[in-house]
Design a protein around this motif. Structure first.
Motif, PDB file in Angstrom:
ATOM      1  N   GLU A  13       0.770  -1.341   0.074  1.00 41.36           N
ATOM      2  CA  GLU A  13       0.224  -0.035  -0.020  1.00 41.36           C
ATOM      3  C   GLU A  13       0.729   1.221  -0.034  1.00 41.36           C
ATOM      4  O   GLU A  13       0.445   2.195   0.241  1.00 41.36           O
ATOM      5  CB  GLU A  13      -0.911  -0.098   1.184  1.00 41.36           C
ATOM      6  CG  GLU A  13      -2.002  -0.998   1.179  1.00 41.36           C
ATOM      7  CD  GLU A  13      -3.062  -1.138  -0.335  1.00 41.36           C
ATOM      8  OE1 GLU A  13      -3.376   0.284  -0.419  1.00 41.36           O
ATOM      9  OE2 GLU A  13      -3.098  -2.251  -0.860  1.00 41.36           O
ATOM     10  N   GLY A  14       2.072   1.075  -0.267  1.00 38.78           N
ATOM     11  CA  GLY A  14       3.007   2.383  -0.561  1.00 38.78           C
ATOM     12  C   GLY A  14       3.715   2.996   0.949  1.00 38.78           C
ATOM     13  O   GLY A  14       4.353   3.836   0.665  1.00 38.78           O
ATOM     14  N   ALA A  15       3.549   2.036   2.075  1.00 38.86           N
ATOM     15  CA  ALA A  15       3.943   2.693   3.286  1.00 38.86           C
ATOM     16  C   ALA A  15       5.353   1.795   3.597  1.00 38.86           C
ATOM     17  O   ALA A  15       5.521   0.476   3.151  1.00 38.86           O
ATOM     18  CB  ALA A  15       2.889   2.683   4.366  1.00 38.86           C
ATOM     19  N   VAL A 151       9.356  -1.908 -11.126  1.00 42.47           N
ATOM     20  CA  VAL A 151       9.504  -0.622 -10.210  1.00 42.47           C
ATOM     21  C   VAL A 151      10.603  -0.949  -9.115  1.00 42.47           C
ATOM     22  O   VAL A 151      10.816  -2.025  -8.622  1.00 42.47           O
ATOM     23  CB  VAL A 151       8.059  -0.819  -9.290  1.00 42.47           C
ATOM     24  CG1 VAL A 151       8.466   0.554  -8.004  1.00 42.47           C
ATOM     25  CG2 VAL A 151       6.906  -0.344  -9.981  1.00 42.47           C
ATOM     26  N   HIS A 152      11.526   0.112  -9.215  1.00 38.28           N
ATOM     27  CA  HIS A 152      12.678  -0.064  -8.123  1.00 38.28           C
ATOM     28  C   HIS A 152      12.148   1.267  -7.289  1.00 38.28           C
ATOM     29  O   HIS A 152      12.635   2.345  -7.724  1.00 38.28           O
ATOM     30  CB  HIS A 152      13.882   0.225  -8.796  1.00 38.28           C
ATOM     31  CG  HIS A 152      15.061   0.012  -7.681  1.00 38.28           C
ATOM     32  ND1 HIS A 152      16.361   0.110  -7.843  1.00 38.28           N
ATOM     33  CD2 HIS A 152      15.053   0.065  -6.220  1.00 38.28           C
ATOM     34  CE1 HIS A 152      16.949   0.046  -6.863  1.00 38.28           C
ATOM     35  NE2 HIS A 152      16.300  -0.068  -5.701  1.00 38.28           N
ATOM     36  N   ASP A 153      11.777   1.149  -6.082  1.00 41.83           N
ATOM     37  CA  ASP A 153      11.256   2.162  -5.378  1.00 41.83           C
ATOM     38  C   ASP A 153      12.514   2.462  -4.321  1.00 41.83           C
ATOM     39  O   ASP A 153      13.014   1.860  -3.662  1.00 41.83           O
ATOM     40  CB  ASP A 153      10.008   1.451  -4.353  1.00 41.83           C
ATOM     41  CG  ASP A 153       9.858   2.472  -3.016  1.00 41.83           C
ATOM     42  OD1 ASP A 153      10.043   4.005  -3.108  1.00 41.83           O
ATOM     43  OD2 ASP A 153       9.076   2.147  -2.350  1.00 41.83           O
ATOM     44  N   ASP A 176      -0.582   3.406  -8.331  1.00 39.01           N
ATOM     45  CA  ASP A 176      -1.009   3.000  -9.674  1.00 39.01           C
ATOM     46  C   ASP A 176       0.143   1.885 -10.300  1.00 39.01           C
ATOM     47  O   ASP A 176      -0.021   0.795 -10.565  1.00 39.01           O
ATOM     48  CB  ASP A 176      -1.366   3.970 -10.735  1.00 39.01           C
ATOM     49  CG  ASP A 176      -2.522   4.629 -10.351  1.00 39.01           C
ATOM     50  OD1 ASP A 176      -3.348   3.964  -9.585  1.00 39.01           O
ATOM     51  OD2 ASP A 176      -2.896   5.643 -11.104  1.00 39.01           O
ATOM     52  N   LEU A 177       1.353   2.404 -10.331  1.00 44.98           N
ATOM     53  CA  LEU A 177       2.527   1.562 -11.055  1.00 44.98           C
ATOM     54  C   LEU A 177       2.580   0.409  -9.991  1.00 44.98           C
ATOM     55  O   LEU A 177       3.069  -0.679 -10.412  1.00 44.98           O
ATOM     56  CB  LEU A 177       3.632   2.451 -11.206  1.00 44.98           C
ATOM     57  CG  LEU A 177       4.901   1.537 -11.537  1.00 44.98           C
ATOM     58  CD1 LEU A 177       4.499   1.520 -12.945  1.00 44.98           C
ATOM     59  CD2 LEU A 177       5.964   2.644 -11.702  1.00 44.98           C
ATOM     60  N   LEU A 178       2.531   0.753  -8.700  1.00 45.46           N
ATOM     61  CA  LEU A 178       3.021  -0.160  -7.520  1.00 45.46           C
ATOM     62  C   LEU A 178       1.948  -1.466  -7.654  1.00 45.46           C
ATOM     63  O   LEU A 178       2.303  -2.637  -7.409  1.00 45.46           O
ATOM     64  CB  LEU A 178       3.022   0.215  -6.221  1.00 45.46           C
ATOM     65  CG  LEU A 178       3.189  -0.767  -4.977  1.00 45.46           C
ATOM     66  CD1 LEU A 178       4.536  -1.360  -4.964  1.00 45.46           C
ATOM     67  CD2 LEU A 178       3.037  -0.024  -3.749  1.00 45.46           C
TER      68      LEU A 178
END
Length: 200
Positions: A13-15, A151-153, A176-178
């Protein structure tokens, strides 16, 4: 230790968490997210000339805890004992991965992070010799491309990462990408039997 399922679900969820000096864990989801392009990874010209003759041996997933401790070996660090134990458990489960640079039998640099589907969440890197972390990062990017990651965050963008094309995108675009990436059947290391996580 952080619950592995809770930790992985947060990444989906991006956290992501970071340890505080007092031992507490803080969670972050910045409004802009740093990413490092995989398909369009940029090598600075001078480093590109240096790369074919670099003196390091590249290893994968042989010293995950030592790479984390190398990243934590600085004046101020968010890699607390809780973070160290939690991510070593993710490594044991097959989600935590690292690339290492060795020279003359000594670990001199590396990068570690978390892989879920086709997303790699880069956590930190360290270097004890000039260019060691850059070589590790480059080999990581090559592996991510080879294995179908999209994706490389990098959480935030630093001048160091900007040299390689790192930049920030709005959180909504990142999510969206994640969410597309984590559904991909990519595998970082075939030697690791990855645990199952339900991706909604």
């Amino acid at each position: 230790m952080l619950d592995p399922v809770q930790l992985l679900s947060a990444y989906c969820e991006g956290a992501f968490p970071m340890g505080d000096e007092d031992g507490r864990i803080s969670w972050f989801r910045p409004p802009y997210r740093g990413i490092l392009p995989i398909e369009d990874f940029h090598l600075p010209r001078r480093f590109e000339r240096y790369l074919p003759s670099h003196p390091f041996e590249i290893r994968w997933n042989t010293a995950f805890g030592d790479v984390m401790r190398g990243c934590a070996d600085r004046e101020s660090t968010w890699i607390t004992d809780t973070i160290l134990d939690s991510y070593q458990e993710l490594h044991r489960l097959g989600f935590g991965h690292c690339v290492e640079t060795w020279r003359q039998g000594k670990l001199v640099g590396g990068v570690y992070g978390i892989a879920i589907g086709g997303a790699f969440f880069g956590e930190s890197m360290f270097s004890r010799e000039t260019q060691a972390s850059k070589v590790a990062l480059t080999h990581l990017q090559w592996r991510l491309k080879e294995r179908g990651f999209i994706v490389h965050d990098t959480q935030w963008t630093t001048p160091h990462l900007a040299m390689f094309g790192g930049h920030e995108i709005p959180c909504a675009e990142y999510l969206d990408l994640l969410h597309r990436a984590i559904r991909l059947p990519a595998t970082f290391d075939d030697r690791f039997q990855r645990a199952q996580i339900v991706v909604r």
